[in-house]
Design a protein around this motif. Structure first.
Motif, PDB file in Angstrom:
ATOM      1  N   UNK A   1      43.154  43.441  -9.094  1.00 26.28           N
ATOM      2  CA  UNK A   1      43.539  42.730  -7.868  1.00 26.28           C
ATOM      3  C   UNK A   1      42.315  42.329  -7.072  1.00 26.28           C
ATOM      4  N   UNK A   2      41.364  43.274  -6.953  1.00 26.93           N
ATOM      5  CA  UNK A   2      40.127  42.955  -6.244  1.00 26.93           C
ATOM      6  C   UNK A   2      39.366  41.840  -6.944  1.00 26.93           C
TER       7      UNK A   2
ATOM      8  N   UNK B   1      52.139  60.459 -15.930  1.00 24.79           N
ATOM      9  CA  UNK B   1      51.584  60.492 -14.577  1.00 24.79           C
ATOM     10  C   UNK B   1      50.111  60.109 -14.590  1.00 24.79           C
ATOM     11  N   UNK B   2      49.391  60.657 -15.557  1.00 26.65           N
ATOM     12  CA  UNK B   2      47.970  60.314 -15.676  1.00 26.65           C
ATOM     13  C   UNK B   2      47.789  58.841 -16.033  1.00 26.65           C
TER      14      UNK B   2
ATOM     15  N   UNK C   1      46.624  53.235 -14.553  1.00 24.82           N
ATOM     16  CA  UNK C   1      47.087  51.850 -14.423  1.00 24.82           C
ATOM     17  C   UNK C   1      46.950  51.363 -12.984  1.00 24.82           C
ATOM     18  N   UNK C   2      47.266  52.251 -12.027  1.00 21.54           N
ATOM     19  CA  UNK C   2      47.124  51.868 -10.620  1.00 21.54           C
ATOM     20  C   UNK C   2      45.674  51.554 -10.285  1.00 21.54           C
ATOM     21  N   UNK C   3      44.757  52.376 -10.803  1.00 23.60           N
ATOM     22  CA  UNK C   3      43.339  52.110 -10.557  1.00 23.60           C
ATOM     23  C   UNK C   3      42.911  50.792 -11.188  1.00 23.60           C
TER      24      UNK C   3
END
Length: 414
Positions: A213-214, A199-200, A205-207
């Protein structure tokens, strides 16, 4: 607990399992040595058959305890000895010794099967389970009636001995069950820890994905801005040119750069940073070309496509192809045509190929030579896309049929 691979299981878990198996092998050997020593003494006064079995079990337990006290502590060898030798002793007792009660032998067979499953793997556990069922079945059908007929009432001494053996068998099975629960509890704990770590990691990974992406979106934005700067410089330079033919060449170069700039603009504005809907892109591209064209004639166009999104690797050459074809049509085909019309059709072919059919209904005022830069660029782009082309020029129009490779799908398959 068997076949724990260091590649897929953390070292902490492997160390825990190793410690658990060493602990089990040592405690079983010590327990068996004490129990079978006592039972050997009690069975010595009962019968030589029972005494011989307990004596052999005592010797085996002593040997296994010596193995566990050595430097190697080969617990796997100990488990194999207990599983195989234990089965042989109990099976021999069931099939040969009919004068003694075999009430506890079924429990010993259960112990052998549980121990094999728990320490040596399912395969040996299933084999011993099958053999245990088979020997119990043979005993019931071949020897049980005979044993019932010859058995005598037990003395108090024999009852105590039988009780000791029953307690020992139950205790060992309970201990194995306790170890299983302990292992299950440890596994649940590690599973929860792994879930928290995953989960961590997913959050991290999402961050990172948002940051990347930015960053990619910003790169496309800057590329688009840089291409716009190039376009502005070319336009400024073209205003200083008096020759109309040179101005047309400047405009053609501007159109080519705009075709690439439009892709980066759409990627910057799009949620998907790797693919663009080709129909929407070509529609906007053709409108831009017509707005920048020096001709004032109205030209209708139609785009039909079976293909949804295309990646950047294929889309840039396709955009340049369509840019050259539309520019050529506007430049050469529609001077004497009242209902000027362009049609583009994109179809899927086998083996990740695309068929692009471009046609206009114009009457070309001149034949473009093979040395024309636009036609050379078209041939180069088709070659880059590992494709072929076929041109059909008639009095009422020109049709280009191009079969090209979708490079992104090729890379995915590769």
């Amino acid at each position: 607990m068997k076949n724990l691979g260091s590649d897929s299981i953390p070292g902490e878990v492997i160390a825990y399992f190793e410690e658990l198996r060493v602990k089990l092998a040592f405690r079983m050997s010590l327990m068996f040595l004490c129990i079978f020593s006592i039972l050997s003494y009690t069975r010595y006064f009962e019968s030589m058959e029972s005494f011989s079995m307990m004596a052999v079990a005592t010797i085996i337990s002593a040997c296994c305890l010596l193995i566990m006290k050595s430097n190697d502590r080969n617990y796997l060898l100990v488990f194999y000895i207990y599983s195989i030798c234990g089965y042989i002793i109990v099976a021999f007792s069931l099939m040969v010794y009919h004068s003694r009660i075999h009430l506890v032998d079924v429990l010993w067979l259960m112990t052998v099967v549980f121990l094999a499953f728990f320490t040596l793997g399912r395969r040996l556990g299933y084999i011993l389970l099958f053999l245990s069922i088979m020997v119990i079945g043979l005993f019931i059908f071949l020897h049980l009636d005979h044993q019932i007929r010859i058995l005598k009432a037990l003395t108090i001494y024999q009852k105590i001995s039988l009780l000791i053996e029953l307690i020992a068998a139950f205790s060992l099975n309970f201990y194995l069950f306790y170890l299983f629960l302990e292992l299950n509890s440890y596994s649940e704990k590690k599973l929860l820890e792994s879930y928290d770590q995953v989960k961590e990691q997913n959050t991290r990974i999402l961050l990172q994905n948002e940051e990347k992406t930015t960053l990619v979106r910003e790169i496309h934005h800057r590329v688009k801005n840089n291409l716009q700067i190039v376009v502005s410089l070319l336009r400024m330079q073209s205003q200083e040119v008096d020759n109309p033919e040179f101005r047309i060449l400047f405009q053609e170069s501007i159109n080519r750069i705009m075709a690439m700039s439009l892709i980066h603009q759409r990627l910057y504005q799009n949620d998907n940073l790797s693919q663009i809907r080709i129909g929407d892109y070509l529609d906007e591209l053709i409108r831009e070309i017509m707005n920048l064209s020096i001709t004032e004639q109205t030209v209708d166009y139609e785009i039909k496509t079976e293909v949804g999104k295309i990646g950047l690797k294929t889309l840039i050459p396709v955009g340049l192809l369509i840019n050259e074809l539309v520019a050529n049509s506007l430049k050469h085909a529609f001077e004497d045509v009242t209902d000027a019309r362009i049609q583009i059709e994109i179809q899927r072919e086998e083996d990740n190929y695309l068929r692009i059919t471009y046609s206009d209904n114009g009457v070309w005022k001149q034949q473009i030579g093979n040395s024309s830069f636009g036609l050379v660029l078209i041939d180069t782009l088709i070659e880059q896309l590992e494709g072929t082309k076929d041109v059909c020029m008639q009095g009422c129009g020109t049709t280009y049929t191009m079969v090209i490779l979708n490079l992104e799908e090729k890379d995915i398959l590769a």
